[in-house]
Design a protein around this motif. Structure first.
Motif, short mmCIF file in Angstrom:
data_model
loop_
_atom_site.label_atom_id
_atom_site.label_comp_id
_atom_site.label_asym_id
_atom_site.label_seq_id
_atom_site.Cartn_x
_atom_site.Cartn_y
_atom_site.Cartn_z
N TRP A 1 43.62 47.10 36.23
CA TRP A 1 43.41 45.65 36.19
C TRP A 1 44.28 44.94 37.23
CZ3 TRP A 1 44.04 45.00 30.15
CH2 TRP A 1 42.94 45.60 29.52
N LEU A 2 45.52 45.42 37.39
CA LEU A 2 46.43 44.79 38.34
C LEU A 2 46.08 45.10 39.79
CD1 LEU A 2 49.90 45.36 36.59
CD2 LEU A 2 48.70 43.19 36.87
N SER A 3 45.48 46.28 40.01
CA SER A 3 45.23 46.71 41.39
C SER A 3 43.85 46.31 41.91
CB SER A 3 45.38 48.23 41.50
OG SER A 3 44.46 48.90 40.65
N VAL A 4 42.94 45.94 41.02
CA VAL A 4 41.59 45.56 41.44
C VAL A 4 41.35 44.10 41.08
CG1 VAL A 4 39.12 46.02 41.21
CG2 VAL A 4 40.76 47.92 41.08
N PRO A 5 41.24 43.22 42.06
CA PRO A 5 41.02 41.79 41.78
C PRO A 5 39.79 41.57 40.91
CG PRO A 5 41.53 42.13 44.10
CD PRO A 5 41.33 43.50 43.50
N GLY A 6 39.96 40.78 39.87
CA GLY A 6 38.84 40.43 39.00
C GLY A 6 38.49 41.48 37.97
N ALA A 7 39.30 42.57 37.88
CA ALA A 7 38.98 43.66 36.96
C ALA A 7 39.44 43.40 35.53
CB ALA A 7 39.58 44.97 37.46
N THR A 8 40.38 42.47 35.35
CA THR A 8 40.93 42.23 34.02
C THR A 8 39.88 41.54 33.14
OG1 THR A 8 43.12 41.92 35.01
CG2 THR A 8 42.82 41.19 32.73
N PRO A 9 39.53 42.14 32.01
CA PRO A 9 38.54 41.52 31.11
C PRO A 9 39.06 40.20 30.55
CG PRO A 9 38.89 43.85 30.57
CD PRO A 9 39.97 43.46 31.53
N GLU A 10 38.15 39.34 30.20
CA GLU A 10 38.52 38.04 29.64
C GLU A 10 39.30 38.25 28.34
OE1 GLU A 10 36.39 33.85 28.23
OE2 GLU A 10 35.21 35.46 29.15
N GLY A 11 40.39 37.53 28.22
CA GLY A 11 41.20 37.62 27.02
C GLY A 11 42.24 38.73 27.05
N LYS A 12 42.27 39.51 28.13
CA LYS A 12 43.24 40.60 28.26
C LYS A 12 44.37 40.20 29.19
CE LYS A 12 41.16 43.82 25.75
NZ LYS A 12 41.79 44.49 24.59
N ASP A 13 45.55 40.75 28.95
CA ASP A 13 46.72 40.51 29.79
C ASP A 13 47.30 41.86 30.20
OD1 ASP A 13 49.47 40.12 30.63
OD2 ASP A 13 49.37 38.12 29.79
N ALA A 14 47.22 42.19 31.49
CA ALA A 14 47.66 43.50 31.97
C ALA A 14 49.13 43.76 31.68
CB ALA A 14 47.39 43.62 33.48
N PHE A 15 49.97 42.73 31.87
CA PHE A 15 51.41 42.92 31.67
C PHE A 15 51.75 43.15 30.19
CE2 PHE A 15 51.31 40.61 35.73
CZ PHE A 15 52.06 41.48 36.50
N LYS A 16 51.07 42.43 29.31
CA LYS A 16 51.31 42.63 27.88
C LYS A 16 50.84 44.02 27.44
CE LYS A 16 51.31 37.82 26.31
NZ LYS A 16 50.64 36.80 25.45
N GLN A 17 49.72 44.48 28.03
CA GLN A 17 49.24 45.82 27.67
C GLN A 17 50.19 46.88 28.19
OE1 GLN A 17 45.10 46.55 27.29
NE2 GLN A 17 45.16 48.46 28.44
N LEU A 18 50.77 46.67 29.37
CA LEU A 18 51.76 47.60 29.88
C LEU A 18 52.99 47.65 28.97
CD1 LEU A 18 51.65 46.99 33.75
CD2 LEU A 18 51.23 49.16 32.58
N GLU A 19 53.39 46.49 28.47
CA GLU A 19 54.53 46.44 27.56
C GLU A 19 54.24 47.23 26.28
OE1 GLU A 19 55.35 42.35 26.89
OE2 GLU A 19 56.08 41.97 28.94
N GLU A 20 53.01 47.12 25.78
CA GLU A 20 52.62 47.88 24.59
C GLU A 20 52.63 49.37 24.88
OE1 GLU A 20 51.19 48.79 20.71
OE2 GLU A 20 52.33 47.16 21.60
N ALA A 21 52.12 49.76 26.05
CA ALA A 21 52.11 51.17 26.43
C ALA A 21 53.53 51.72 26.53
CB ALA A 21 51.39 51.34 27.77
#
Length: 333
Positions: free
Chosen positions: A212-232
């Motif tokens: 999501w962070l490396s491909v512009p526009g890839a992050t689905p609506e309602g998702k946050d890449a940084f928060k998901q990384l924190e969960e991982a």
């Protein structure tokens, strides 16, 4: 005379057949040994330089048994990933030398180190790309459907996705030198859903977020890449396999947020103090740790001209651990 020729042909045929049979048996034995013993041994090692050198040396030997019909996709996949780590580490060394030369105002020297850095990124991309291709050979081209896998195969599936993601990241750093297919991020994002996040230390979530962070526009609506990384990362810290931290750093590096990078490095160092690594996966732990140390060293070289202390997590201007011992070591230099 005809009988003599026939006898000779028969002997040669038997020898050729026997040699081919011996090679096939040897190949199957080597493949089985690599899967059952060599790969687990490498994964449990915390000597990342030894492992990457082993991958570079043994990968071609294991792969050569394909010529006699032996299936070697899985051990070669791991070996090529190890070989990729070797090139990646050389790229890191060249980057630090480049930054030091810039700090000293040595333009020509800096340009040379930068050229070395780009070439080593290209080599890393090729090796990680070969690892990913072995993944495809074993599991098949991604068609949008998860394959049936046992636990061991799930691990190799994860390694293959990691190699693909690393291949893309390094090829970008090498200005596209390796020609890695741009379809990989989409495959990784979709195929990572085949793995249960908690079972695999949050790594599948990290894969998806980095895409999501490396491909512009890839992050689905309602998702946050940084928060998901924190969960991982939270899952990885709890399990003692902090591979997600490696991909978190890859996702954040180069975005210009120095304070965030320092925060992530310090959190990683604190996590290592609080919980020991899982012994059978120490290599993955060491790989993630080496990336944190490299990012820490980059900050130190930019600000001071030299690398930071071996216990990363401290930065220039902050309170240092064991400062007196450092002074004692340097007083006679």
């Amino acid at each position: 005379m005809k009988k003599l020729i026939l006898f000779f042909v028969t002997i040669v045929t038997i020898n050729v057949f026997n040699c081919s049979l011996v090679y096939r048996v040897t190949g199957r034995t080597l493949n089985s040994y690599a899967a059952d013993n060599l790969v687990p041994y490498l994964l449990a090692s915390d000597d990342i330089d030894s492992v990457c050198t082993g991958g570079t040396a043994l990968g071609p030997l294991i792969a050569s048994f394909e010529r006699v019909g032996t299936s070697v996709e899985l051990p070669v996949m791991v070996a090529q990933m190890g070989a990729g780590i070797c090139a990646e580490r050389k790229a890191q060394e060249a980057e630090l030398s480049y930054l030091a030369a810039v700090k000293k105002g040595k333009g020509e020297e800096a340009s040379d180190f930068q050229a070395v850095q780009i070439r080593q990124h290209g080599l890393a991309a090729k090796r990680y790309g070969d690892s990913y291709n072995r993944f495809l050979q074993y599991f098949g081209e991604w068609k949008g459907k998860c394959p049936s896998m046992n636990d061991e195969e799930e691990f190799y599936f994860m390694v293959g996705l990691a190699s693909g993601l690393l291949a893309i990241l390094h090829d970008r750093a090498a200005q596209g030198y390796a020609g890695i297919t741009t379809e990989i991020p989409s495959v990784v994002s979709q195929a990572s859903k085949c793995l249960e996040p908690k079972k695999w230390w949050g790594t599948p979530l990290a894969f998806e977020a980095v895409v999501w962070l490396s491909v512009p526009g890839a992050t689905p609506e309602g998702k946050d890449a940084f928060k998901q990384l924190e969960e991982a990362v939270r899952m990885g810290d709890q399990a003692g396999v902090r591979l997600s931290r490696a991909f978190q750093l890859q996702g954040v590096a180069g975005r210009g947020n120095l304070e965030l990078m320092k925060k992530l490095i310090q959190e990683h160092a604190k996590s290592l103090e609080q919980s020991p690594p899982k012994k059978e996966f120490r290599l993955l732990e060491t790989f993630a740790e080496s990336l944190s140390r490299h990012e820490s060293d980059k900050i130190w070289v930019k600000e001071t001209g030299h690398r930071g202390p071996i216990h990363f997590g401290q930065f220039p201007g902050g309170k240092r651990k064991n400062a007196k011992e450092d002074d004692d070591l340097l007083k006679d230099l």
